[in-house]
Each structure stands twice: as structure tokens, then as C-alpha cells.
Design an enzyme around this catalytic site. Structure first.
Site, PDB file in Angstrom:
ATOM      1  N   GLY A  70       0.823  -1.045  -0.228  1.00 31.05           N
ATOM      2  CA  GLY A  70      -0.355   0.328  -0.183  1.00 31.05           C
ATOM      3  C   GLY A  70       0.670   1.100  -0.461  1.00 31.05           C
ATOM      4  O   GLY A  70       1.686   1.781  -0.424  1.00 31.05           O
ATOM      5  N   VAL A  71       0.564   2.298   0.538  1.00 28.48           N
ATOM      6  CA  VAL A  71       0.920   3.787   0.744  1.00 28.48           C
ATOM      7  C   VAL A  71       2.304   3.204   1.428  1.00 28.48           C
ATOM      8  O   VAL A  71       3.644   4.071   1.070  1.00 28.48           O
ATOM      9  CB  VAL A  71       0.101   4.680   1.752  1.00 28.48           C
ATOM     10  CG1 VAL A  71      -0.392   4.418   2.835  1.00 28.48           C
ATOM     11  CG2 VAL A  71       0.756   6.159   0.925  1.00 28.48           C
ATOM     12  N   ASP A  72       2.642   2.266   2.366  1.00 29.27           N
ATOM     13  CA  ASP A  72       4.155   1.981   3.112  1.00 29.27           C
ATOM     14  C   ASP A  72       4.777   1.513   2.420  1.00 29.27           C
ATOM     15  O   ASP A  72       5.890   2.250   1.772  1.00 29.27           O
ATOM     16  CB  ASP A  72       3.195   1.366   4.500  1.00 29.27           C
ATOM     17  CG  ASP A  72       4.903   0.902   4.991  1.00 29.27           C
ATOM     18  OD1 ASP A  72       4.874  -0.220   6.556  1.00 29.27           O
ATOM     19  OD2 ASP A  72       5.871   1.751   4.911  1.00 29.27           O
ATOM     20  N   SER A 112      -5.888   3.525   7.785  1.00 33.48           N
ATOM     21  CA  SER A 112      -6.266   2.119   7.600  1.00 33.48           C
ATOM     22  C   SER A 112      -7.881   1.890   6.580  1.00 33.48           C
ATOM     23  O   SER A 112      -7.799   0.416   7.504  1.00 33.48           O
ATOM     24  CB  SER A 112      -6.839   2.482   9.939  1.00 33.48           C
ATOM     25  OG  SER A 112      -5.758   1.976  10.595  1.00 33.48           O
ATOM     26  N   THR A 113      -8.020   2.605   6.018  1.00 35.13           N
ATOM     27  CA  THR A 113      -8.897   2.164   5.210  1.00 35.13           C
ATOM     28  C   THR A 113      -8.840   1.044   4.057  1.00 35.13           C
ATOM     29  O   THR A 113      -9.473   1.200   2.946  1.00 35.13           O
ATOM     30  CB  THR A 113      -9.632   3.378   4.656  1.00 35.13           C
ATOM     31  OG1 THR A 113      -8.596   4.555   3.452  1.00 35.13           O
ATOM     32  CG2 THR A 113     -10.365   3.910   5.616  1.00 35.13           C
ATOM     33  N   TYR A 171      -6.458  -2.533   6.778  1.00 36.95           N
ATOM     34  CA  TYR A 171      -6.668  -2.445   8.033  1.00 36.95           C
ATOM     35  C   TYR A 171      -8.504  -2.874   7.271  1.00 36.95           C
ATOM     36  O   TYR A 171      -8.864  -2.873   9.346  1.00 36.95           O
ATOM     37  CB  TYR A 171      -5.966  -1.504   8.230  1.00 36.95           C
ATOM     38  CG  TYR A 171      -4.606  -2.075   9.208  1.00 36.95           C
ATOM     39  CD1 TYR A 171      -3.716  -3.236   8.577  1.00 36.95           C
ATOM     40  CD2 TYR A 171      -3.766  -1.227   9.924  1.00 36.95           C
ATOM     41  CE1 TYR A 171      -2.794  -3.450   8.696  1.00 36.95           C
ATOM     42  CE2 TYR A 171      -2.544  -1.670   9.707  1.00 36.95           C
ATOM     43  CZ  TYR A 171      -1.671  -2.091   9.182  1.00 36.95           C
ATOM     44  OH  TYR A 171      -0.203  -2.467   9.664  1.00 36.95           O
TER      45      TYR A 171
HETATM   46  N1  APR Z   1      -0.713   8.031  -2.319  1.00 36.34           N
HETATM   47  C1  APR Z   1      -2.456   8.045  -0.909  1.00 36.34           C
HETATM   48  N2  APR Z   1      -2.468   7.117  -0.986  1.00 36.34           N
HETATM   49  C2  APR Z   1      -2.298   5.846  -1.279  1.00 36.34           C
HETATM   50  C3  APR Z   1      -1.091   5.541  -2.020  1.00 36.34           C
HETATM   51  C4  APR Z   1      -0.589   6.551  -2.495  1.00 36.34           C
HETATM   52  N3  APR Z   1       0.465   6.878  -3.467  1.00 36.34           N
HETATM   53  N4  APR Z   1      -1.211   4.380  -2.133  1.00 36.34           N
HETATM   54  C5  APR Z   1      -1.964   3.843  -1.402  1.00 36.34           C
HETATM   55  N5  APR Z   1      -2.800   4.908  -0.778  1.00 36.34           N
HETATM   56  C6  APR Z   1      -3.696   4.297  -0.169  1.00 36.34           C
HETATM   57  C7  APR Z   1      -5.228   3.398  -0.702  1.00 36.34           C
HETATM   58  O1  APR Z   1      -5.470   3.424  -1.990  1.00 36.34           O
HETATM   59  C8  APR Z   1      -5.939   3.638   0.866  1.00 36.34           C
HETATM   60  O2  APR Z   1      -6.910   4.256   0.457  1.00 36.34           O
HETATM   61  O3  APR Z   1      -4.024   4.264   1.340  1.00 36.34           O
HETATM   62  C9  APR Z   1      -5.003   3.768   1.850  1.00 36.34           C
HETATM   63  C10 APR Z   1      -4.356   3.178   2.881  1.00 36.34           C
HETATM   64  O4  APR Z   1      -4.097   2.081   2.207  1.00 36.34           O
HETATM   65  P1  APR Z   1      -3.146   1.473   3.025  1.00 36.34           P
HETATM   66  O5  APR Z   1      -1.889   1.210   1.843  1.00 36.34           O
HETATM   67  O6  APR Z   1      -3.238  -0.506   2.871  1.00 36.34           O
HETATM   68  O7  APR Z   1      -2.660   1.449   4.787  1.00 36.34           O
HETATM   69  P2  APR Z   1      -4.013   0.728   5.939  1.00 36.34           P
HETATM   70  O8  APR Z   1      -4.945   0.307   5.722  1.00 36.34           O
HETATM   71  O9  APR Z   1      -3.850   1.516   6.979  1.00 36.34           O
HETATM   72  O10 APR Z   1      -2.778  -0.936   6.007  1.00 36.34           O
HETATM   73  C11 APR Z   1      -1.511  -0.557   6.821  1.00 36.34           C
HETATM   74  O11 APR Z   1      -0.420  -1.740   5.079  1.00 36.34           O
HETATM   75  O12 APR Z   1       0.636  -1.514   3.698  1.00 36.34           O
HETATM   76  C12 APR Z   1       0.789  -2.130   4.897  1.00 36.34           C
HETATM   77  O13 APR Z   1       2.673  -2.134   6.289  1.00 36.34           O
HETATM   78  C13 APR Z   1       1.413  -1.044   5.740  1.00 36.34           C
HETATM   79  O14 APR Z   1       0.791  -3.574   7.732  1.00 36.34           O
HETATM   80  C14 APR Z   1       0.710  -2.067   7.128  1.00 36.34           C
HETATM   81  C15 APR Z   1      -0.677  -2.031   6.667  1.00 36.34           C
END
Ligand code: APR
Length: 172
Positions: free
Chosen positions: A34-36, A119-120, A123
Site C-alpha cells: 500500500g502507501v507504506d 487504515s482504510t 486494515y
Molecule cells: N498515495 C496516497 N494514498 C495511497 C497511496 C499513495 N501512493 N497508495 C495507497 N494509498 C491509499 C490506499 O488506497 C488507501 O486508501 O492509502 C490508504 C491506506 O491503505 P493501506 O496503504 O493499505 O494502509 P492501511 O489500510 O493503513 O494498512 C496498513 O498495509 O501496507 C501495509 O505496511 C502497511 O501493514 C501496513 C498496512
């Protein structure tokens, strides 16, 4: 509630040239999907090297690093809560993510801060609830912190943005 310093945009948070972008991390702070994953890819390997020195982060808390190859000066990492149905304090923990990140941003002299929708994704926190928690927590913090000039929600897709637009409208 005055929401003039809150903006909702659609875009890629790794491209934003602001003082700090927030990373929706996990408690290890050692990267993920994801964004991470996007933030670590864009920042380069020095970000992970600095994260290794932080020894993780508790859900709802936040830690700050440099931005390295990102256009943002800082990255503020916060592990959001995994949604388990709402009975395990998830809503309070999500509010704490936003408050902890903004506190760190203010302590580090940041004037512009961009958040993803914490988290959306993986998570599974419901978007309607998450967006209301996010904008109300941000608005309450900005009321007490005139030094922060602007906070944006950077939504990756139109569906997410629609929820944050609605949550912000409800607040004004
Ligand atoms: N820019 C902005 N938003 C983004 C990007 C980006 N480049 N990439 C993804 N997103 C959005 C996703 O579409 C979602 O709406 O970030 C939001 C959060 O989604 P996740 O990245 O899946 O984060 P989260 O739900 O908090 O889960 C965290 O996911 O990636 C792993 O290491 C992370 O274990 C942790 C978990």
C-alpha cells in the site's frame, strides 16, 4: 468548526512537496505494501535504514524520519488500527494516529502536512467512520494550533475522496 485549513485532494502522496507526509505504516516500521510500500520505494533505502533505528511504533502513536528522495522534508509514520468490528477501541486509536502525527509535525516546525486515508486499505477500517474521525480530529487540532497552515487528505482514488469530501462538508 472552521475547516478553511483542511483540503481534500486526489493524488499520490509520494509526489507532494510539503513539509511532512504521513505514512500508514505497521508497528514494525519496516515497510509493507500500500502507501507504506509506495513511500519506501520513492524515498529510497535510506528511509528503511533510519526506520530500523526506531525499533517499531505502537498503534496510534507516531515517529518521524527524514524524507530522503521524496519531495517532502519529513515522513511521519503511524500504525493505524486494524478494524475488528469496532469493539476493540479502533475508533479512538485512529483518532490518536491523526493527533500523534499532527503533534509531531507541529513539534518539528512543519506548516504543511499531507495524510493518506489511514487504515482504510489493508486494515479494512470502514471509510465512512474513518473519514469522519480524520477530519474532526484534524479540525480540532488546527483550532489549537494556528502555526499549522494547511493539512490535506491525499486520497488515492475517487471513492475515497468522496467520503472525505462528505465528512468535511458535514463538519462545516
Ligand atoms: N498515495 C496516497 N494514498 C495511497 C497511496 C499513495 N501512493 N497508495 C495507497 N494509498 C491509499 C490506499 O488506497 C488507501 O486508501 O492509502 C490508504 C491506506 O491503505 P493501506 O496503504 O493499505 O494502509 P492501511 O489500510 O493503513 O494498512 C496498513 O498495509 O501496507 C501495509 O505496511 C502497511 O501493514 C501496513 C498496512
Amino acid at each position: 468548526m472552521n475547516t478553511s485549513r483542511i483540503e481534500i485532494i486526489q493524488g499520490d502522496i509520494t509526489k507532494q512537496a510539503v513539509d511532512a507526509i504521513v505514512n500508514a505504516a505497521n508497528t514494525s516500521l519496516l515497510g509493507g505494501g500500500g502507501v507504506d510500500g509506495a513511500i519506501h520505494r520513492a524515498a529510497g533505502p535510506e528511509l528503511l535504514a533510519e526506520c530500523r533505528t526506531l525499533h517499531g511504533c505502537r498503534t496510534g502513536e507516531a515517529k518521524i524520519t527524514k524524507g530522503y528522495r521524496l519531495p517532502a522534508r519529513f515522513v511521519i509514520h503511524t500504525p493505524g488500527p486494524v478494524w475488528h468490528g469496532g469493539g476493540s477501541g479502533e475508533e479512538a486509536l485512529l483518532a490518536s494516529c491523526y493527533k500523534s502525527c499532527l503533534t509531531l509535525a507541529a513539534e518539528n516546525g512543519c506548516k504543511t502536512v499531507d495524510f493518506p486515508s489511514i487504515s482504510t486499505g489493508v486494515y479494512h477500517f470502514p471509510l465512512e467512520k474513518a473519514s469522519r474521525i480524520a477530519v474532526s480530529t484534524i479540525a480540532a487540532f488546527l483550532k489549537e494550533h494556528p502555526e499549522l497552515e494547511r493539512v490535506r487528505m491525499v486520497c488515492f482514488d475517487g471513492r475515497t475522496k468522496a467520503f472525505y469530501d462528505r465528512a468535511l462538508e458535514e463538519l462545516t
